[in-house]
Enzyme design. Structure first.
Site, PDB file in Angstrom:
ATOM      1  N   SER A 208      36.540  41.636  37.199  1.00  0.00           N
ATOM      2  CA  SER A 208      36.687  40.396  37.954  1.00  0.00           C
ATOM      3  C   SER A 208      35.773  39.298  37.396  1.00  0.00           C
ATOM      4  CB  SER A 208      36.434  40.693  39.438  1.00  0.00           C
ATOM      5  OG  SER A 208      36.720  39.580  40.223  1.00  0.00           O
ATOM      6  N   ASP A 373      47.680  41.652  41.759  1.00  0.00           N
ATOM      7  CA  ASP A 373      46.482  40.817  41.628  1.00  0.00           C
ATOM      8  C   ASP A 373      46.896  39.356  41.465  1.00  0.00           C
ATOM      9  OD1 ASP A 373      44.130  39.604  41.005  1.00  0.00           O
ATOM     10  OD2 ASP A 373      43.660  40.854  39.259  1.00  0.00           O
ATOM     11  N   HIS A 403      43.578  43.616  43.110  1.00  0.00           N
ATOM     12  CA  HIS A 403      42.296  43.123  42.617  1.00  0.00           C
ATOM     13  C   HIS A 403      41.149  43.865  43.305  1.00  0.00           C
ATOM     14  CE1 HIS A 403      40.059  40.134  40.328  1.00  0.00           C
ATOM     15  NE2 HIS A 403      39.195  40.128  41.317  1.00  0.00           N
TER      16      HIS A 403
END
Ligand SMILES: *[C@@H]1O[C@H](CO)[C@@H](O)[C@H](O)[C@H]1NC(C)=O
Length: 437
Positions: A208, A373, A403
């Site tokens: 991320s 995501d 995610h």
């Protein structure tokens, strides 16, 4: 009214009983309603381990709500109590774990706090190492929060792992996080031998926001002639740009999950980005980020940089969601005032590594993207640009993933997260030249 003493007594005790029973029923009902409320997340077909996903997203929503209540009394942004609630709920990191050859400790690399994992019984000679940069949207997370994952990396590789505890926004806005990561990385390369590490065998990985920092640090280190490149970079569902928040993957996510999003809501995503760049949440900027009007119309239409997020670059199956095609970066609308405020920050390659003009010579790359995501396309765009520049790329797209799927640990074990973990280990070993004994 004439009531006998005895009957009065009986009625009073039955009232107490009745009140207690009402009270208990009320509490149970409240729990059931709260449970139903927090467990009620949109869960599209195909998402991995849907019940665990509901628990994970529900727990996050509950803690955000608790943090929001606390923030009313502390006049801080809710992200501050949110962080401490999570930190307090997690088990404390162990220096040593029975049966494990890895010892962990907290130290500083060039003044930057890191959590260091080292083999207790060392192998002879210099060995490989992994630098890890955790995720958390630049406002959340810590090396300790990712201890279970980084310790497991160290154990699987039986090697040194350095988890960088970089500074977070809003207290420390961009580029503080980047500065910490590059400083710690350089310091580690300068002192690698002190840790029995061969500096030409150091890989870097991040998820991320940590994936963004990993990509930027790899680039800047590549430009710095004094250091070898990392042996590899692993970018796990990274953010790679801030110029288009309405890529087809984002719009797909919006149509499946609504504004509540998957794990991160649209409101939170806008706020966290604003906190990262400006150190505070300004409503106008947050709204523009959510609405994708934070870039100007001129930029969208004329800048060559906008071509890096041209939706037609994506594989056909990713451009189309339910027959509706989004316009490229919403060319018709833009807020010049917000753009004035943000452009220098978001066009900086330390913030948006996708916008670097030349990708040649960057380290061999593992890139993970997930089906559900909203920033799926960030990784896809990055993988395509690296490939075009001749960088060896292993791009894995995980169906069913969302995610953050790699992060949670027992009891929330996601099959896709475990798959990503195993794929990473294989890739790490290959590129660090670790052979099984
Ligand atoms: C995106 O790329 C295609 C193909 O190169 C091009 O025809 C189109 O004009 C581009 N879109 C924008 C908005 O620039």
């Amino acid at each position: 009214m004439k009531i006998s003493t005895s009957s009065s007594k009986r009625s009073s005790s039955s009232t107490t009983f009745f009140t207690l029973r009402t009270f208990v029923s009320f509490i149970i009902l409240a729990w059931v309603l709260a449970f139903a409320y927090y467990m009620n997340s949109p869960t599209p077909n195909g998402i991995v381990n849907p019940w665990q996903y509901k628990c994970f997203n529900g727990a996050k929503r509950l803690v955000i709500d608790m943090a929001s209540v606390i923030s009313l009394f502390t006049s801080s942004h809710y992200i501050i109590p949110f962080r401490s609630l999570i930190e307090n709920a997690l088990p404390k990191c162990q220096r040593e774990v029975p049966g494990s050859n890895i010892r962990s400790s907290v130290t500083t690399f060039g003044g930057v706090k890191v959590r260091l994992y080292e083999p207790i019984e060392k192998q002879p000679g210099l060995g490989p190492a992994l630098v890890f940069i955790h995720g958390g949207a630049f406002v959340l997370g810590s090396a300790d929060m990712f201890d279970m994952m980084t310790r497991r990396f160290a154990e699987e590789l039986d090697s040194v792992v350095v988890s960088i505890d970089y500074r977070l926004a809003p207290e420390h806005p961009f580029p503080a996080a980047f500065e910490d990561c590059i400083t710690a990385s350089r310091w580690f390369m300068d002192h690698a031998e002190d840790f029995n590490v061969d500096r030409s065998r150091i890989g870097i990985a991040g998820d991320s926001a940590g994936g963004t920092l990993t990509a930027s640090v790899s680039q800047i280190l590549h430009d710095d002639g004094r250091y070898p490149d990392f042996a590899f970079q692993a970018l796990i569902y990274p953010l790679t740009q801030f110029i288009d928040n309405h890529t087809p993957g984002s719009m797909l996510s919006k149509s499946l999950f609504g504004m509540d999003g998957a794990i991160v809501t649209w409101q939170e995503a806008g706020e966290f980005t604003c906190l990262y760049f400006l150190g505070r949440a300004e409503q106008r900027v947050v709204d523009a980020l959510i609405d994708n009007t934070h870039t100007s119309v001129t930029f969208k239409r004329e800048s060559p940089l906008a071509q890096y997020v041209n939706h037609t670059l994506l594989p056909l199956g990713m451009q189309d969601y339910g027959g509706y095609k989004a316009p490229n970066v919403d060319e018709q609308r833009g807020d010049d005032t917000v753009w004035e405020q943000l452009q220098e920050l978001i066009l900086d390659q330390r913030a948006s590594p996708l916008l670097r003009p030349d990708m040649k010579g960057l380290p061999p790359t593992f890139l993970a993207t997930c089906e559900f995501d909203p920033i799926r396309d960030h990784g896809v765009f990055y993988a395509l640009r690296l490939r075009e520049a001749g960088v060896p790329v292993r791009w894995e797209h995980y169906d069913g993933g969302f995610h953050g799927v790699l992060g949670p640990t027992w009891p929330l074990v996601f099959e896709v997260g475990e798959k990503i973990f195993q794929d990473l280990i294989v890739f790490f070993k290959e590129h660090l030249k670790i052979t099984e004994k």
